[in-house]
Design a protein around this motif. Structure first.
Motif, mmCIF file in Angstrom:
data_model
loop_
_atom_site.group_PDB
_atom_site.id
_atom_site.type_symbol
_atom_site.label_atom_id
_atom_site.label_comp_id
_atom_site.label_asym_id
_atom_site.label_seq_id
_atom_site.Cartn_x
_atom_site.Cartn_y
_atom_site.Cartn_z
ATOM 1 N N ALA A 295 0.826 -1.209 0.000
ATOM 2 C CA ALA A 295 0.000 0.000 0.000
ATOM 3 C C ALA A 295 0.857 1.255 0.000
ATOM 4 O O ALA A 295 0.507 2.267 -0.618
ATOM 5 C CB ALA A 295 -0.924 0.000 1.218
ATOM 6 N N ALA B 266 1.705 2.638 -3.429
ATOM 7 C CA ALA B 266 0.678 3.472 -4.049
ATOM 8 C C ALA B 266 0.684 4.882 -3.468
ATOM 9 O O ALA B 266 0.515 5.876 -4.196
ATOM 10 C CB ALA B 266 -0.699 2.826 -3.868
ATOM 11 N N ILE C 177 -1.643 -6.745 -4.019
ATOM 12 C CA ILE C 177 -2.047 -5.782 -2.987
ATOM 13 C C ILE C 177 -1.727 -4.357 -3.436
ATOM 14 O O ILE C 177 -2.500 -3.421 -3.190
ATOM 15 C CB ILE C 177 -1.352 -6.107 -1.657
ATOM 16 N N SER D 62 -4.373 -1.275 -3.888
ATOM 17 C CA SER D 62 -4.150 0.010 -3.227
ATOM 18 C C SER D 62 -4.190 1.162 -4.224
ATOM 19 O O SER D 62 -4.746 2.233 -3.929
ATOM 20 C CB SER D 62 -2.801 -0.010 -2.498
ATOM 21 N N MET E 226 -7.783 1.842 -5.053
ATOM 22 C CA MET E 226 -8.469 2.519 -3.945
ATOM 23 C C MET E 226 -8.118 3.999 -3.884
ATOM 24 O O MET E 226 -8.991 4.851 -3.667
ATOM 25 C CB MET E 226 -8.109 1.839 -2.623
ATOM 26 N N LEU E 227 -6.829 4.317 -4.075
ATOM 27 C CA LEU E 227 -6.397 5.708 -3.956
ATOM 28 C C LEU E 227 -6.756 6.543 -5.175
ATOM 29 O O LEU E 227 -7.268 7.664 -5.051
ATOM 30 C CB LEU E 227 -4.882 5.765 -3.719
ATOM 31 N N THR F 14 -6.974 2.550 3.164
ATOM 32 C CA THR F 14 -6.166 1.806 2.186
ATOM 33 C C THR F 14 -5.152 0.902 2.893
ATOM 34 O O THR F 14 -4.988 -0.272 2.527
ATOM 35 C CB THR F 14 -5.427 2.788 1.257
ATOM 36 N N LEU F 15 -4.474 1.424 3.921
ATOM 37 C CA LEU F 15 -3.513 0.615 4.658
ATOM 38 C C LEU F 15 -4.199 -0.532 5.403
ATOM 39 O O LEU F 15 -3.659 -1.640 5.495
ATOM 40 C CB LEU F 15 -2.741 1.483 5.645
ATOM 41 N N ALA G 241 -5.011 -3.213 2.893
ATOM 42 C CA ALA G 241 -3.768 -3.865 2.480
ATOM 43 C C ALA G 241 -3.257 -4.819 3.563
ATOM 44 O O ALA G 241 -2.785 -5.920 3.260
ATOM 45 C CB ALA G 241 -2.707 -2.814 2.167
#
Length: 436
Positions: free
Chosen positions: A122, A125, A403, A407, A410-411, A421-422, A425
């Motif tokens: 993550a 990203a 992963i 991420s 998601m971002l 996000t973290l 992940a």
């Protein structure tokens, strides 16, 4: 952007969040602070953030922690700087001391390392997002884009010293301002920020006294332990750690193994693996060294107690100078925000910093996605070798890649926050670890 100033409660909450989520080294930490302080909270604007970052890049020691301290100082004076700087370090320090204790007692941290498996992906990203955001705002001219590219090549290909790259960029910026004056800048120093020489000298004396205070006490009360040597050694190291943790780890490993015999050969790599999977500055690996030194040089005292004291003492010697540099120097740096020549030099450093972040991001990506990375030399210019880190493609970890892609989506696609996000992940990382 309109700046808003937070309450102490909000500032504490935000930097506690940053402290717990600051995985991945300086590039990721700079990215995280940018996202929270500039994009989400709008506490400071882009120019001021980059101005602070430029100054911190010129200092020895952990630049991300210095940036946190600088931002806290901007938002709420010395009190805000102390809170932000401490909260950036304390969560990671607690974790690294806990892991160091497990390591010293059991020599096995595989389960703990596995817990943080997905977080590295993550962070990739987050770093990419920050690089795009900062690059878009900092590289507005061909001159600055060329500086960023040159800084990246100097670091990534030729492994030139970090301070040399940054100082060269500043000199080039000054030359450009001299021969192609831009007419100044519309930035003005904040009201009431003008420092006086006497006040800043007193500030420096106070923080130097705070920084060195443990040394005479340890020499008097615990002379048979390794603690006085730790304080003296890492206080010297704090003044020469330009370029972040990697610039000093090899030297610390050599001295710690060969001279002081604090560590066994290869144990620094174990500590680095722990530091890379925990929040906080990567230079916290030095607290792992301090813990082992105290644990093994405890004299007649309890090894675990002296080990914990050694880890805390090492962090003290390493991070307290950051408060000295910020509180004594930042008022002058803010006062110079309206100076055209200084602005030109710092904008050139900003461009170089984009290259620095790109270098860190690619290095981090290679070592996260691939289990094996080789350094390949392809040219030599006198004493300077041109090398490239080249991944062993068969060592690609498809789980980390998956992963990382989740991420990114998601971002960039769904604009989720860093914390969410973290979390996703980390959960994916645990599931994939157990699936193997």
């Amino acid at each position: 952007m309109t700046e808003t100033y937070p309450s102490m409660r909000d500032l504490t909450s935000a930097f506690a969040r940053i402290g717990f989520l600051s995985f991945g080294g300086p590039a990721a930490q700079i990215a995280l602070m940018h996202r929270i302080c500039v994009e989400e909270k709008r506490w400071i604007d882009e120019d001021r953030y980059l101005h602070a970052l430029n100054y911190c890049m010129l200092l020895p020691g952990p630049e991300a922690q210095q940036l946190a301290t600088y931002i806290g100082w901007l938002l709420d004076g010395v009190r805000g700087g102390i809170v932000a700087g401490l909260l950036f370090v304390i969560p990671g320090l607690i974790v690294i001391l806990g892991l160091s204790s497990l390591y010293a007692l059991y020599q096995d941290t595989g389960m703990v390392t596995g817990l943080f498996f997905g977080l590295k992906a993550a962070v990739l990203a987050i770093v990419v997002e920050a690089l795009l955001r900062i690059g878009k705002r900092a590289l507005k001219t061909g001159f600055h884009r060329a500086l960023a590219a040159a800084a990246f090549v100097a670091l990534f290909v030729f492994s030139l010293p970090f301070p040399l790259v940054v100082l060269t960029a500043a000199a080039i910026g000054l030359l450009q301002a001299r021969f192609r004056p831009s007419g100044g800048t519309d930035l003005a120093p904040p009201a009431g920020s003008g420092p006086t020489l006497g006040r800043q000298f007193a500030t420096a004396i106070v923080w130097i006294a705070v920084w060195l205070a443990p040394l005479p006490l340890l020499s008097l009360l615990l002379p048979e332990t390794a603690l006085p040597e730790l304080q003296a050694f890492f206080s010297r190291m704090a003044l020469v750690t330009f370029g972040g943790a990697y610039a000093v780890l090899a030297y610390v490993a050599q001295v710690g193994v060969e001279h002081y015999q604090w560590l066994q050969p290869g144990e620094m790599l174990d500590g680095l693996a722990l530091a890379e999977t925990t929040p906080g500055p990567l230079v916290l690996v030095l607290s792992y060294v301090g813990f082992l030194a105290g644990f093994r040089g405890s004299g007649s005292f309890d090894p675990l107690l002296i080990g914990l004291m050694g880890g805390v003492l090492t962090a003290w010697a390493t991070f307290v100078p950051s408060f000295l540099f910020i509180f004594a120097g930042a008022p002058y740096v803010e006062r110079l925000r309206g100076n055209p020549k200084v602005t030109a030099a710092l904008s050139a450093i900003t461009a170089a910093v984009v290259g620095v972040i790109l270098n860190l991001a690619i290095w981090f990506a290679l070592h996260v996605l691939f289990r094996e990375v080789a350094n390949v030399e392809f040219a030599r210019l006198g004493p300077v070798a041109a090398t490239l880190p080249w991944p062993i493609w068969s060592s690609l970890d498809l789980r980390i890649l998956l992963i990382a892609l989740v991420s990114v989506v998601m971002l960039f696609r769904f604009h989720q926050g860093v914390g969410r996000t973290l979390t996703v992940a980390a959960i994916l990382g645990l599931l994939l670890q157990f699936a193997v």
